[in-house]
Write an enzyme that holds these catalytic residues in place. Structure first.
Site, PDB file in Angstrom:
ATOM      1  N   CYS A 197      -0.497   4.087 -10.464  1.00 23.03           N
ATOM      2  CA  CYS A 197       0.417   5.227 -10.833  1.00 23.03           C
ATOM      3  C   CYS A 197       1.942   4.950 -10.082  1.00 23.03           C
ATOM      4  O   CYS A 197       2.812   5.124 -10.474  1.00 23.03           O
ATOM      5  CB  CYS A 197       0.125   6.372 -10.406  1.00 23.03           C
ATOM      6  N   CYS A 350       9.529  -7.712  -6.313  1.00 17.12           N
ATOM      7  CA  CYS A 350       9.018  -6.643  -7.182  1.00 17.12           C
ATOM      8  C   CYS A 350       9.315  -5.301  -6.421  1.00 17.12           C
ATOM      9  O   CYS A 350      10.585  -5.264  -5.638  1.00 17.12           O
ATOM     10  CB  CYS A 350       7.486  -6.823  -7.558  1.00 17.12           C
TER      11      CYS A 350
END
Ligand SMILES: [Zn+2]
Length: 392
Positions: A197, A350
């Site tokens: 999530c 990232c």
């Protein structure tokens, strides 16, 4: 198929309890006996996060006598969009403590047991033994397999739920009467394949939809009413607004609950699920730079290509100056490789360094031997170099 109630009824309800639970007492299926069973019940909720928040609030309001909370984390601002058991003034507090205070406000008759620790192989059996039923609100695969195996070994039922963006799933796993989580998912997904999530996002209200299904199932099991979600997987799509229930069969070859189990005690779940793949871990050795090294390269005006491998939505929130966005998927399908320069070093990053390590493995495999990735990713950049940007 219905099952006998998990819990014996408490001897009696006080006058205060009769007043408080009157809307339950007048439902014939629950009645005085059902409410006395809830009073006697001990339910453990793993995680006071997205699913744990609504689950704990409704279990408390329903009059479950003892509620355990396993949670080691602290309340962060980015939790409040969905973790409704915590409030703004709880930011920075322990989640377990914050959840306990909210429960006490909703229903002071509930006894709350706080397990302020990370669930692992050393403590899980001792904690689970004390409860009749477990509600699993964990968000990572290592803990899910740990919860499953411990529940199977102890013969405890547990109510599982999972959430991602607009999609939710729920089921009841109880090896004595049906399949377990491993019957449904024998192997964890390859590391980096299923976004969390934190990477992919989740609609806040989806937590309430799935968390309330979990409480619904918990109450049915405790009181011995209705048709529990044993042997069925509930699949919810919030965009389509559809609920489907899919049959799940017990796998006779299941590694933990099958006829010839190979998992007869707890295993190393981090290793089983792999934080990052072996290829990514290998690629990152000697090819990881810190955010401070990256900052120095930028300051010196070095000529390199900085590639952000996150998703466009994440790039909108924060970024490292000069970074070009090319999502991880474009590297995995090979399409990004032709855009990589042969005459300049490639630096990938990232959010935290996991996805970029996977991309680094692809780059190295394609011959970009001097490519590096940024340890800690943009999260470390915001934390250590540029706190003016928001974290997420
Ligand atoms: Zn199984």
């Amino acid at each position: 198929m219905s099952f006998p109630a998990l819990v014996e009824p408490a001897p009696e309800l006080t006058i205060e309890e009769v007043r408080r639970y009157s809307r339950h007492l007048i439902i014939p299926d629950v009645g005085m006996t059902g409410q006395k069973r809830l009073k006697n019940a001990k339910v453990l909720v793993i995680g006071a996060g997205g699913l744990g928040s609504p689950a704990l609030l409704y279990l408390a309001a329903a009059g479950v006598g003892t509620l355990g909370i396993v949670e080691f984390d602290e309340v962060d601002e980015s939790n409040l969009q969905r973790q409704i058991i915590h409030g703004h003034s709880d930011i920075g507090r322990g989640k377990a403590e914050s959840a306990r205070d909210s429960i006490k406000e909703i229903n002071p008759l509930v006894e709350v047991v706080v397990h302020q620790e990370r669930l692992d192989t050393t403590n899980v059996m001792g904690i689970f033994e004390r409860y009749d039923l477990i509600v699993d609100g964990t968000d990572n695969f290592a803990t899910r397999y740990l919860v499953n195996d411990a529940a199977v070994l102890l013969g405890k039922p547990y109510v599982w739920g999972s959430i991602y963006r607009f999609d939710g799933q729920a089921s009841v796993f109880w090896a004595e009467h049906g399949p377990c989580y491993r019957c449904l998912y024998p192997e964890p997904p390859p590391p980096g394949m299923v976004p969390s999530c934190a990477e992919g996002g989740v609609l806040g209200v989806l937590c309430a939809s799935i968390g309330s299904i979990q409480v619904n199932e918990a109450i049915k099991l405790l009181a011995g009413i209705g048709e529990p979600l044993v042997g069925r997987l509930m699949v919810y799509d919030a965009l389509e607004m559809s609920y489907r229930s899919v049959k799940v069969r017990k796998d006779p070859e299941c590694a933990v609950c099958g006829k010839n189990p190979t998992v007869t005690e707890l295993i190393d779940y981090e290793e089983f699920c792999g934080a990052i793949s072996a290829e990514a871990a290998e690629a990152a050795v000697g090819s990881t730079i810190s955010v401070h090294q990256l900052e120095a390269m930028i300051d010196r005006g070095e000529d390199f290509l900085l590639v952000d491998v996150r998703e466009p939505n994440e790039f909108e929130i924060n970024r490292i100056p000069g970074a070009v966005l090319i999502p991880k998927g474009d590297f995995l399908n090979g399409s990004a490789l032709e855009r990589m320069p042969m005459d300049r070093q490639v630096v990938v990053h990232c959010k935290s360094g996991q996805r970029s390590a996977e991309v680094l493995a692809v780059l190295k495999g394609a011959g970009f031997s001097d490519a590096v990735h940024v340890g800690g990713g943009v999260a470390a950049w915001v934390n250590q170099v540029d706190p003016s940007q928001p974290a997420y």
